[in-house]
Design an enzyme around this catalytic site. Sequence first.
Site, PDB file in Angstrom:
ATOM      1  N   GLU A  53     -10.804   6.745   3.453  1.00  0.00           N
ATOM      2  CA  GLU A  53      -9.795   6.230   4.383  1.00  0.00           C
ATOM      3  C   GLU A  53      -9.958   6.792   5.788  1.00  0.00           C
ATOM      4  OE1 GLU A  53      -6.569   6.135   0.781  1.00  0.00           O
ATOM      5  OE2 GLU A  53      -5.895   5.537   2.757  1.00  0.00           O
ATOM      6  N   ASP A  74       0.863  -1.170   0.000  1.00  0.00           N
ATOM      7  CA  ASP A  74       0.000   0.000   0.000  1.00  0.00           C
ATOM      8  C   ASP A  74       0.908   1.231   0.000  1.00  0.00           C
ATOM      9  OD1 ASP A  74      -3.215   0.565   1.589  1.00  0.00           O
ATOM     10  OD2 ASP A  74      -2.106   1.740   0.121  1.00  0.00           O
TER      11      ASP A  74
HETATM   12  C1  GLC Z   1      -4.281   4.145  -0.250  1.00  0.00           C
HETATM   13  C2  GLC Z   1      -5.286   3.032   0.021  1.00  0.00           C
HETATM   14  C3  GLC Z   1      -5.359   1.998  -1.084  1.00  0.00           C
HETATM   15  C4  GLC Z   1      -5.114   2.667  -2.427  1.00  0.00           C
HETATM   16  C5  GLC Z   1      -3.685   3.176  -2.434  1.00  0.00           C
HETATM   17  C6  GLC Z   1      -3.365   3.953  -3.729  1.00  0.00           C
HETATM   18  O1  GLC Z   1      -3.540   4.399   0.909  1.00  0.00           O
HETATM   19  O2  GLC Z   1      -5.128   2.331   1.250  1.00  0.00           O
HETATM   20  O3  GLC Z   1      -6.660   1.405  -1.015  1.00  0.00           O
HETATM   21  O4  GLC Z   1      -5.297   1.722  -3.480  1.00  0.00           O
HETATM   22  O5  GLC Z   1      -3.376   4.000  -1.323  1.00  0.00           O
HETATM   23  O6  GLC Z   1      -4.083   5.135  -3.772  1.00  0.00           O
END
Ligand code: GLC
Length: 579
Positions: free
Chosen positions: A458, A272
């Site tokens: 988030e 992530d």
């Molecule tokens: C974020 C999220 C993830 C996403 C990634 C790219 O922190 O947790 O779901 O795909 O970063 O944006």
Amino acid sequence: MSSTRKTDPTIDVKVEALLKQMTLDEKIGQMTQVRHFDDIRLEDVKSKFIGSVIHTQGPLPGSDALEWQAKFAAFQQEALSTRLGIPLLFGVDAVHGQNTFEGATIFPHNIGLGAAGNAGLVEKAAAITAIEAKATGFQWVFSPCVAIPFNEKWGRVYEAFSESTELTAELTRASVKGHQGSDGKMGVMATAKHFIGDGATDFGVEGGHTSLSKEEVLELLIPPYQAAIEEGVAAIMASFNTLDQISMHAHKAMLTDLLKERLAFDGILVSDWKAYSRFGENDIILAGIDMVMAVDGDLEMFQEGVKKGVKSGDIPLGRIDDAVRRILRQKFRFGLFDQPYPDKELIKMIGIPEHRSVARQTVRESLVLLKNEKQVLPLKKDQKIVVVGEFADNAGLQSGGWTVNWQGTSENYTGATTLLEGIKKFAKKEVYYDPDGSADFPDVDLALIVVGETPYAEFFGDIGGEMDLFQHTLTETHQNYLRSYAEKGIQTVVVLISGRPLLVTDQIKQCDAFVVAWLPGSEGDGLAEVLFGEYDFKGKLPHSWPKSIAAYTGKFGPNFWDPSADPLYPFGYGLTYAT
Ligand code: GLC
């Protein structure tokens, strides 16, 4: 098709032939994913052998799809001009349509798909998302989120389908198949995320601590990943939470021993956001991460760090080769070597009526009717209706996070229709609009009151979390919209636009009818088609609905497998006109 992809022996021959030609720098380059802006220069793509580019929050690649394609084609040209000419993967968070591109078809978020519970429709929506993602230059989407949300305090409940493992596994299978293509059609790489325990942290904290036992993880959280792997999912994203007090990104037992070996996942395990800087690049690679997300800004340091790790023996070369093998395998499977550049012909497909019609059907089937007294629904076309609230005429507010921007938008956006526009299409009499509950229309028959949660994504959406911007109940303002009309004795229908079940017990008592619309996306007029009875309600609750704040005294909210849960409405509840 995905099963063919999984067993195509010629691909593994090509992978091995390419892998053994690669230098360590070229291998580490393939494991590196950068953003397309900031300090990444075109020459870095070539000199650092970059493997992937991500587009997320930040400057757009252009003002229209042609410019997006052209920007990515310039990066691709650099990659193809390297010694081995390994094409780039372009990845994007297209989680309910290609939501980073204004004008794309925006579907209900996954919680609405969970309420609809229609696997065929999920597959169609994913296939449309794949077309509109490819049309804007991407071959990889970071979707579907297959979390099992245990607690509505979590800011990402809406990204997942349901508290039901079984329903989630069924819709995951459909989503992966729809995104990746079947019957000879080539789609985009899908990503099941976030492995594992993202939605099951104590008190619903994003990136918090998951204290489930191994048995609970295997029984409640693993099945959707097994379904995704059986469908040949191309990627799985690691999660920010801890499990057994170990950060998931450094949890070798789960990432490698369980996921890669026991469950035989043969795709790319992607980290992530900037997880290398949180947990150490060598540690996450050792644990099993293959592609490291968003390295820009630390490109040199990251690649040198990994190289030193390999030279010192901290990272076995076999681990690097496993990562690169998996990356090359997906690039071959998804035709990147044959067609590395975006197809301009797809641009005319973005947001077309046929796509929007599927999205509208998804909106209709996602709606859940919790109450309908005195048959106030369906609305009658000759009624005098006042529509109340800012949510009724705002495409951004009806779409939730991950829409145009990471945190969503509170503006209308290209191609979308609002609930109010839909109501006006059906009503035979003038439709009044009271955007802030302050109007006093004397002769209305019914008030349609639209309330809910403004967009979030988030940790911004965690209730009681570090941001603490949201709550379990409606705002006072929204509660007053209903109170002011109900107290005048006017019939009231409430439409709730939210990313999760909320505490609305009092409002449900006060109104005559209550509809849960979740986060419908661009096709707001789909709501009106059901409210006026053109179509019956089909949606069923994908989560147990909380009765009071007492539901949240423990680590989790009310869930159907918890005998102590005392929900206002159970998982699977939903009325129809027919009943
Ligand atoms: C974020 C999220 C993830 C996403 C990634 C790219 O922190 O947790 O779901 O795909 O970063 O944006």
